[in-house]
Every structure is written in C-alpha cells, then in structure tokens.
Design a protein around this motif. Structure first.
Motif, PDB file in Angstrom:
ATOM      1  N   GLU A   4      12.759  -2.785   6.033  1.00 21.02           N
ATOM      2  CA  GLU A   4      11.073  -2.568   5.703  1.00 21.02           C
ATOM      3  C   GLU A   4      11.041  -1.229   4.970  1.00 21.02           C
ATOM      4  OE1 GLU A   4      12.596  -1.844   8.774  1.00 21.02           O
ATOM      5  OE2 GLU A   4      11.763  -3.813  10.019  1.00 21.02           O
ATOM      6  N   ALA A   5      11.445  -0.011   5.010  1.00 18.20           N
ATOM      7  CA  ALA A   5      11.017   0.880   4.196  1.00 18.20           C
ATOM      8  C   ALA A   5      11.690   0.752   2.738  1.00 18.20           C
ATOM      9  CB  ALA A   5      11.562   1.706   3.892  1.00 18.20           C
ATOM     10  N   LYS A   6      12.978  -0.602   2.316  1.00 17.07           N
ATOM     11  CA  LYS A   6      13.389  -0.787   1.078  1.00 17.07           C
ATOM     12  C   LYS A   6      12.477  -2.025   0.718  1.00 17.07           C
ATOM     13  CE  LYS A   6      18.479  -0.477   1.813  1.00 17.07           C
ATOM     14  NZ  LYS A   6      20.075  -0.566   1.980  1.00 17.07           N
ATOM     15  N   GLN A   7      11.496  -3.045   1.465  1.00 16.63           N
ATOM     16  CA  GLN A   7      10.842  -2.481   0.755  1.00 16.63           C
ATOM     17  C   GLN A   7       9.123  -2.992   1.282  1.00 16.63           C
ATOM     18  OE1 GLN A   7      12.364  -7.369   0.377  1.00 16.63           O
ATOM     19  NE2 GLN A   7      12.230  -7.236   2.393  1.00 16.63           N
ATOM     20  N   GLN A   8       9.217  -1.303   0.764  1.00 15.51           N
ATOM     21  CA  GLN A   8       7.963  -1.139   0.912  1.00 15.51           C
ATOM     22  C   GLN A   8       7.444  -0.905  -0.307  1.00 15.51           C
ATOM     23  OE1 GLN A   8       8.335   3.290   2.679  1.00 15.51           O
ATOM     24  NE2 GLN A   8       5.897   3.609   2.511  1.00 15.51           N
ATOM     25  N   VAL A   9       5.691  -1.428   0.078  1.00 18.16           N
ATOM     26  CA  VAL A   9       5.040  -0.623  -1.177  1.00 18.16           C
ATOM     27  C   VAL A   9       4.299   0.029  -0.761  1.00 18.16           C
ATOM     28  CG1 VAL A   9       5.221  -3.583  -1.837  1.00 18.16           C
ATOM     29  CG2 VAL A   9       3.678  -2.706  -0.513  1.00 18.16           C
ATOM     30  N   GLY A  10       2.795   0.218  -2.198  1.00 10.59           N
ATOM     31  CA  GLY A  10       2.176   1.282  -1.980  1.00 10.59           C
ATOM     32  C   GLY A  10       0.472   1.035  -1.669  1.00 10.59           C
ATOM     33  N   GLU A  11       0.245   1.584  -1.880  1.00 11.94           N
ATOM     34  CA  GLU A  11      -1.849   1.103  -0.874  1.00 11.94           C
ATOM     35  C   GLU A  11      -2.218   0.709  -1.928  1.00 11.94           C
ATOM     36  OE1 GLU A  11      -3.729   4.985   0.029  1.00 11.94           O
ATOM     37  OE2 GLU A  11      -2.327   5.225   1.567  1.00 11.94           O
ATOM     38  N   ARG A  12      -2.050   0.848  -3.565  1.00 17.62           N
ATOM     39  CA  ARG A  12      -2.230  -0.379  -4.598  1.00 17.62           C
ATOM     40  C   ARG A  12      -1.666  -1.553  -4.371  1.00 17.62           C
ATOM     41  NH1 ARG A  12      -1.744   4.316  -9.369  1.00 17.62           N
ATOM     42  NH2 ARG A  12       0.610   4.028  -8.163  1.00 17.62           N
ATOM     43  N   PHE A  13      -0.714  -1.540  -3.650  1.00 18.70           N
ATOM     44  CA  PHE A  13      -0.152  -2.422  -3.957  1.00 18.70           C
ATOM     45  C   PHE A  13      -1.236  -4.403  -4.015  1.00 18.70           C
ATOM     46  CE2 PHE A  13       2.370  -6.383  -3.192  1.00 18.70           C
ATOM     47  CZ  PHE A  13       3.018  -6.572  -4.127  1.00 18.70           C
ATOM     48  N   SER A  14      -1.018  -5.133  -4.929  1.00 22.27           N
ATOM     49  CA  SER A  14      -1.097  -6.562  -4.988  1.00 22.27           C
ATOM     50  C   SER A  14      -0.498  -7.483  -5.617  1.00 22.27           C
ATOM     51  CB  SER A  14      -2.474  -6.502  -4.826  1.00 22.27           C
ATOM     52  OG  SER A  14      -3.093  -7.099  -7.301  1.00 22.27           O
ATOM     53  N   MET A  15       0.034  -8.688  -4.810  1.00 26.93           N
ATOM     54  CA  MET A  15       0.237  -9.675  -5.097  1.00 26.93           C
ATOM     55  C   MET A  15      -0.309 -10.247  -7.213  1.00 26.93           C
ATOM     56  SD  MET A  15       3.732 -10.907  -4.977  1.00 26.93           S
ATOM     57  CE  MET A  15       3.630 -10.388  -3.886  1.00 26.93           C
ATOM     58  N   ALA A  16      -1.366 -10.378  -6.720  1.00 34.83           N
ATOM     59  CA  ALA A  16      -1.844 -10.559  -7.399  1.00 34.83           C
ATOM     60  C   ALA A  16      -2.008 -10.099  -9.006  1.00 34.83           C
ATOM     61  CB  ALA A  16      -3.620 -11.292  -7.847  1.00 34.83           C
ATOM     62  N   ALA A  17      -1.740  -8.555  -9.216  1.00 28.79           N
ATOM     63  CA  ALA A  17      -1.532  -7.594  -9.627  1.00 28.79           C
ATOM     64  C   ALA A  17       0.491  -7.588 -10.448  1.00 28.79           C
ATOM     65  CB  ALA A  17      -2.286  -6.145  -9.580  1.00 28.79           C
ATOM     66  N   MET A  18       0.764  -7.869  -9.202  1.00 27.81           N
ATOM     67  CA  MET A  18       2.256  -7.949  -9.514  1.00 27.81           C
ATOM     68  C   MET A  18       2.347  -9.479 -10.643  1.00 27.81           C
ATOM     69  SD  MET A  18       4.205  -5.520  -8.519  1.00 27.81           S
ATOM     70  CE  MET A  18       6.183  -6.069  -9.134  1.00 27.81           C
ATOM     71  N   GLN A  19       1.730 -10.310 -10.064  1.00 22.32           N
ATOM     72  CA  GLN A  19       1.765 -11.482 -11.436  1.00 22.32           C
ATOM     73  C   GLN A  19       1.274 -11.499 -12.877  1.00 22.32           C
ATOM     74  OE1 GLN A  19       3.402 -14.338 -10.322  1.00 22.32           O
ATOM     75  NE2 GLN A  19       2.493 -15.138 -12.694  1.00 22.32           N
ATOM     76  N   HIS A  20      -0.630 -10.425 -12.820  1.00 22.52           N
ATOM     77  CA  HIS A  20      -0.755  -9.949 -13.524  1.00 22.52           C
ATOM     78  C   HIS A  20       0.638  -9.503 -14.844  1.00 22.52           C
ATOM     79  CE1 HIS A  20      -3.765  -8.790 -16.513  1.00 22.52           C
ATOM     80  NE2 HIS A  20      -2.517  -7.138 -16.622  1.00 22.52           N
ATOM     81  N   ALA A  21       0.963  -8.191 -14.766  1.00 23.12           N
ATOM     82  CA  ALA A  21       2.186  -7.484 -14.952  1.00 23.12           C
ATOM     83  C   ALA A  21       3.255  -8.775 -15.409  1.00 23.12           C
ATOM     84  CB  ALA A  21       2.372  -6.951 -13.759  1.00 23.12           C
ATOM     85  N   ARG A  22       3.675  -9.428 -14.441  1.00 19.65           N
ATOM     86  CA  ARG A  22       4.582 -10.153 -15.010  1.00 19.65           C
ATOM     87  C   ARG A  22       4.407 -11.286 -16.096  1.00 19.65           C
ATOM     88  NH1 ARG A  22       6.169 -16.193 -11.880  1.00 19.65           N
ATOM     89  NH2 ARG A  22       8.360 -16.367 -12.958  1.00 19.65           N
TER      90      ARG A  22
END
Length: 219
Positions: A4-22
């Motif tokens: 769980e720690a290895k796949q942890q994310v921060g409070e700001r994380f969003s999948m939409a934002a990851m897709q935008h960054a991609r």
C-alpha cells in the motif's frame, strides 16, 4: 515496505491530472522531435528541449531532459553520453522527458529516425511494439511488475532484439513520487495499479551499435 505504501499518492492526486500530465508530456516530446535536425549536437538538442518545455508552461522538470543520438541510444538514463554526438542524416535518436504539469508528473520517451536506414526504423518501431505487447499483457493478466519484465524480455527476443534488463520502470504520482520509495516496476512483486507506474522498454540491435527506447504510463 508495505505494498500500500509503494502505491501511495498525495492529497492532491487525481487520475485526471495524471492523464493531463501524460498528454502534455507527449505533446512536448512530439514538438521537440519535430525541431531536431541533422547537424545538431546532443547538447544543443537538450537545451532546446528545456526551452520548449518552458514555452509550454511546465511547472518544472522532475528529471533532466535526455536526448540521445546514435550509439548513445545504447546508454541508460544514469550513464553519460560517450561524447557530444552530432545527429546524422541517416541516424537514430530518442527523447526522454520527465515533466511536472499542474503538480503531477508526466514521463514519456520515444525513438525517431532520420534517413532511411531500415534497421534503425525497425528498431524504433520494435521498442513501441514491445511496449504495447507488455502493456496489453498487464491489462489482460493483472500480473506483477516482475512478471511484466520477464514477459518483456521474451517479447524483445521474439522480435529479434535484446532487452536492456537494467531499465525496469518506476513510479510517478503527484510531485514528488520519490517520497514513496517504491523501487523499480521490474522489482515490484504485486499488480501495478493503473496511472501510477511508468513502463520503460529499452532494446538494442543484436549486432549494430544502436538501440531504441519507449516509455509511457500504464493505464
């Protein structure tokens, strides 16, 4: 460390934002590739890459712009180029970008060819083909990161290329993913979650001194 720690994310994380960054990182990579011309040195290409990223409004670079020409395409991210190579009119090169957009990490890499060397063109395409096959295997089977790279080595060999087994992929997230110390994807013994891992494929020609690279987000 717990999975769980290895796949942890921060409070700001969003999948939409990851897709935008991609998407922004791929747009930047394509723009840089289109600007490179034979006769340009690697150092100049890397400077140009950073300039174009600033023009596009990135937050910051989270890993240095890495552009490799010719024989330097065999070198890994952590290895220095043998020399400040000049891009030839019949040559191969790759671009590797790690860029933060809206506080989320994009990471993309691809290989391009100048001229009409058939081996170089096949090598560049093979890196993408192996990536696509491995990503499809992950989606179909839900296998571990370790199993993914075992599969990748087999697919590279099947296509007539040699996989660089020292390149094993890594985490991304809302910046900085380094907080989670997740290690390499190729050493992860559980199923990688979507949108958190970069699959990296680096291959080498079996007899000639060049290779190819492709990476993207597993989604």
């Amino acid at each position: 460390m717990r999975i769980e720690a290895k796949q942890q994310v921060g409070e700001r994380f969003s999948m939409a934002a990851m897709q935008h960054a991609r998407e922004m990182t791929w747009a930047a990579l394509d723009r840089i590739a289109a600007a490179l011309r034979p006769g340009m040195q690697e150092s100049a290409a890397n400077r140009l890459g950073k300039e174009l990223l600033h023009e596009m409004g990135m937050d910051r670079i989270w890993h240095p712009v890495l552009i490799r020409f010719g024989e330097n395409t065999l070198r890994t991210f952590k290895e220095r180029s043998e020399h400040d190579a000049t891009l030839g009119s019949n040559d191969i090169f790759f671009i590797d970008l790690g860029v933060v957009w809206d506080s989320h990490e994009g990471d993309a890499g691809a290989t391009f060819v100048t001229g009409d060397d058939n081996d170089m063109r096949r090598c560049a395409q093979a890196a993408k083909t192996v990536f696509d096959e491995v990503a499809a295997h992950w989606r179909d089977t839900g296998c571990s990161g370790i199993a993914l790279y075992e599969y990748a080595a087999g697919r590279a060999t099947a296509h007539g290329w040699r996989l660089n087994v020292d390149i094993k992929g890594h985490r991304v997230s809302d910046f900085p993913h380094a907080l989670y110390k997740a290690g390499d994807l190729g050493d992860f013994d559980q199923q990688p979650a979507p949108g958190l891992w970069i699959l990296e494929i680096q291959i080498a020609h079996p007899t000639r001194a060049f290779g190819a690279f492709y990476e993207d987000l597993l989604v």
